[in-house]
Design a protein around this motif. Structure first.
Motif, PDB file in Angstrom:
ATOM      1  N   CYS A  64      -7.254   1.560   0.581  1.00  0.00           N
ATOM      2  CA  CYS A  64      -7.207   0.112   0.774  1.00  0.00           C
ATOM      3  C   CYS A  64      -8.455  -0.494   0.157  1.00  0.00           C
ATOM      4  O   CYS A  64      -9.571  -0.251   0.609  1.00  0.00           O
ATOM      5  CB  CYS A  64      -7.119  -0.216   2.272  1.00  0.00           C
ATOM      6  SG  CYS A  64      -6.708  -1.942   2.557  1.00  0.00           S
ATOM      7  N   ASN A  65      -8.255  -1.263  -0.883  1.00  0.00           N
ATOM      8  CA  ASN A  65      -9.378  -1.757  -1.657  1.00  0.00           C
ATOM      9  C   ASN A  65      -9.006  -3.134  -2.181  1.00  0.00           C
ATOM     10  O   ASN A  65      -7.884  -3.317  -2.666  1.00  0.00           O
ATOM     11  CB  ASN A  65      -9.617  -0.791  -2.829  1.00  0.00           C
ATOM     12  CG  ASN A  65     -10.846  -1.164  -3.625  1.00  0.00           C
ATOM     13  OD1 ASN A  65     -11.122  -2.328  -3.903  1.00  0.00           O
ATOM     14  ND2 ASN A  65     -11.607  -0.152  -3.999  1.00  0.00           N
ATOM     15  N   CYS A  71      -3.911  -5.692  -1.448  1.00  0.00           N
ATOM     16  CA  CYS A  71      -4.798  -5.428  -0.309  1.00  0.00           C
ATOM     17  C   CYS A  71      -5.658  -6.646   0.060  1.00  0.00           C
ATOM     18  O   CYS A  71      -6.404  -6.603   1.038  1.00  0.00           O
ATOM     19  CB  CYS A  71      -5.697  -4.228  -0.594  1.00  0.00           C
ATOM     20  SG  CYS A  71      -4.762  -2.685  -0.657  1.00  0.00           S
ATOM     21  N   CYS A  76      -3.637  -6.207   5.620  1.00  0.00           N
ATOM     22  CA  CYS A  76      -3.133  -5.753   4.316  1.00  0.00           C
ATOM     23  C   CYS A  76      -1.656  -5.378   4.422  1.00  0.00           C
ATOM     24  O   CYS A  76      -1.264  -4.603   5.279  1.00  0.00           O
ATOM     25  CB  CYS A  76      -3.952  -4.566   3.849  1.00  0.00           C
ATOM     26  SG  CYS A  76      -3.202  -3.701   2.475  1.00  0.00           S
ATOM     27  N   HIS A  79      -1.259  -1.443   3.599  1.00  0.00           N
ATOM     28  CA  HIS A  79      -1.847  -0.428   4.492  1.00  0.00           C
ATOM     29  C   HIS A  79      -1.619  -0.724   5.968  1.00  0.00           C
ATOM     30  O   HIS A  79      -1.295   0.172   6.729  1.00  0.00           O
ATOM     31  CB  HIS A  79      -3.340  -0.281   4.177  1.00  0.00           C
ATOM     32  CG  HIS A  79      -3.558   0.312   2.831  1.00  0.00           C
ATOM     33  ND1 HIS A  79      -3.740  -0.459   1.715  1.00  0.00           N
ATOM     34  CD2 HIS A  79      -3.558   1.600   2.419  1.00  0.00           C
ATOM     35  CE1 HIS A  79      -3.864   0.344   0.657  1.00  0.00           C
ATOM     36  NE2 HIS A  79      -3.776   1.599   1.057  1.00  0.00           N
TER      37      HIS A  79
HETATM   38 ZN   LIG Z   1      -4.622  -2.229   1.571  1.00  0.00          ZN
END
Ligand SMILES: [Zn+2]
Ligand SMILES: [Zn+2]
Length: 447
Positions: A64-65, A71, A76, A79
């Protein structure tokens, strides 16, 4: 009375509307011509990634970035609390990095693709190169619209080997992609002759890029088909018209700005009217019928796709009228020895119906299936498509007559046996001729 069978031909009667349909169908042929090539390229990319893993999901293998567009939302969407976890057999991390490296714009569509299937289904990998959303439930190229297929070419660097132009921001592929958008917004579904010429040129230009032509075994065939379509040497099958219309209607998840614009409403109407027609014509095929009913109820893309798939299993016999008379034609599944008397009786009955509605080719919705399959009126110069499911294994029998100057019924053919999918035409002398397969009224080669 609801208008029926000839609805779509009514709408596409104007030259500029026909142009619209021709370009839409051209895009379907182009897509079909690209699919095996895109599949093959993605398959070899997949194979180069090594062994099989089905343990990782996209959410566990992609950290997750905020650099991933998806994201940036909180929470998010990808994620939603799931944490990064390295691949247990050290395959998927490398696979992920290869996808990122091959993505021209650095942002694979992680929401579309499921890493579980990367090692088993190359199309799952291709989906990372499609537009950001709306392709998640799709498993094969057949289910994918033109925008999806062509986005893989545009966004994945692998194709640059064969199509060097892809390195340019505007290139042979973006031009073809944009045709779909222009069709969607064409006022009153009209396309001028100049636009038609330009857009067919752009479809051909993509297929004729020399390295692409060499790498894609379907490219040359597709160019030939496009040429025929542009020059009116190819009859547009109803299934192709439906597939084309369906592809132009935007997916609910990636709507165009004005996704409920007039054109989309109109196209939805046409497609449903076509469905209703098919319902009448295929009343003996329950599976096909259920597919159509589901589609009419929900109108959703996946069902539309299912429906096309079922429909593609139908066959068509065209009857073209090149004589000076109005002709009346029908098909049956019984040979002449069985029911010539019945057909003749029906022809007499149809003449009455023909007088009421037949002149403009519109047949009442309330008629029973048997009547819907009765003699259809075909004006001089016009043609009619008779469609039926492939459950019909043997010959179909064609019945055609016209009424001469003395009001005498003249039979052109009485129960002529034909292989399904082959077409006939009535020539200038009022004689029935076999048409060359795949054409409307080109005579078949004589043996
Ligand atoms: Zn994410
Ligand atoms: Zn893995």
């Amino acid at each position: 009375m609801m208008a029926s069978s000839e609805d779509y031909t009514e709408l596409f009667k104007l030259k500029e509307n026909q142009n619209w349909l021709k370009v839409s169908v051209g895009l379907i042929f182009t897509k079909d011509g690209l699919k095996p090539y895109v599949e093959k390229t993605m398959e070899s990319f997949k194979r180069r990634q090594g062994s099989n893993c089905s343990a990782c999901s996209t959410a566990t293998i992609v950290p997750c970035n905020k650099r991933n567009k998806i994201c940036r939302s909180r929470p998010c969407k990808l994620h939603n609390g799931v944490k990064y976890c390295p691949c247990p057999i050290n395959v998927c991390d490398g696979f992920r990095d290869s996808i990122i490296r091959q993505h021209r714009f650095g942002g694979p569509s992680w929401l579309n693709t499921n890493a579980c299937d990367w090692c088993s289904n190359a199309w799952e990998v291709a989906k990372a190169f499609m537009p950001p959303d709306g392709y998640d439930t799709i498993k094969t190229s057949d289910e994918t619209d033109l925008n999806g297929v062509i986005s893989v070419l545009i966004n994945c660097r692998l194709f640059e080997n064969d199509i060097p132009d892809l390195a340019n921001p505007i290139n042979v592929c973006t031009k073809v992609r944009d045709i779909g958008k222009k069709l969607r917004h064409a006022p009153k579904l009209k396309v001028t002759d100049d636009q038609l010429k330009q857009w067919f040129g752009q479809m051909r230009a993509l297929l004729l890029v020399p390295n692409h032509l060499a790498a894609n075994t379907k490219a040359q065939d597709t160019v030939n088909t496009l040429n025929k379509l542009e020059l009116d040497q190819l009859q547009i099958e109803r299934k192709d018209a439906m597939a084309a219309i369906n592809d132009v209607i935007p997916h609910p998840k990636h709507p165009d700005n004005e996704d409920l614009d007039e054109n989309v409403i109109m196209l939805n109407k046409i497609i449903k009217s076509l469905c209703n027609d098919i319902l009448q014509e295929v009343s003996e095929n329950k599976k096909l019928q259920n597919g159509v009913v589901d589609f009419i109820k929900t109108g959703s893309k996946p069902l539309a796709w299912l429906f096309q798939k079922l429909l593609s299993k139908s066959m068509t016999t065209h009857v073209t009228n090149r004589s000076k008379y109005t002709i009346y034609a029908k098909y049956s599944f019984n040979g002449p020895e069985v029911n010539i008397a019945n057909q003749k009786a029906e022809a007499s009955a149809t003449a009455v119906v023909g007088g009421a509605y037949g002149a403009n080719g519109i047949i009442g919705r309330g008629l029973e299936y048997s009547a819907a399959a009765a003699f259809r009126t075909i004006a001089p110069g016009a043609h009619m498509a008779f469609e039926y499911p492939t459950t019909i294994k043997d010959a179909v029998y064609i019945w055609i007559y016209y009424v001469d100057e003395n009001s005498e019924k003249q039979w052109v053919c009485e129960g002529l046996p034909k292989r399904p999918d082959y077409s006939v035409f009535v020539d200038q002398d009022g004689k029935v001729q076999n048409a060359k397969h795949g054409t409307l009224s080109e005579p078949a080669d004589k043996k």
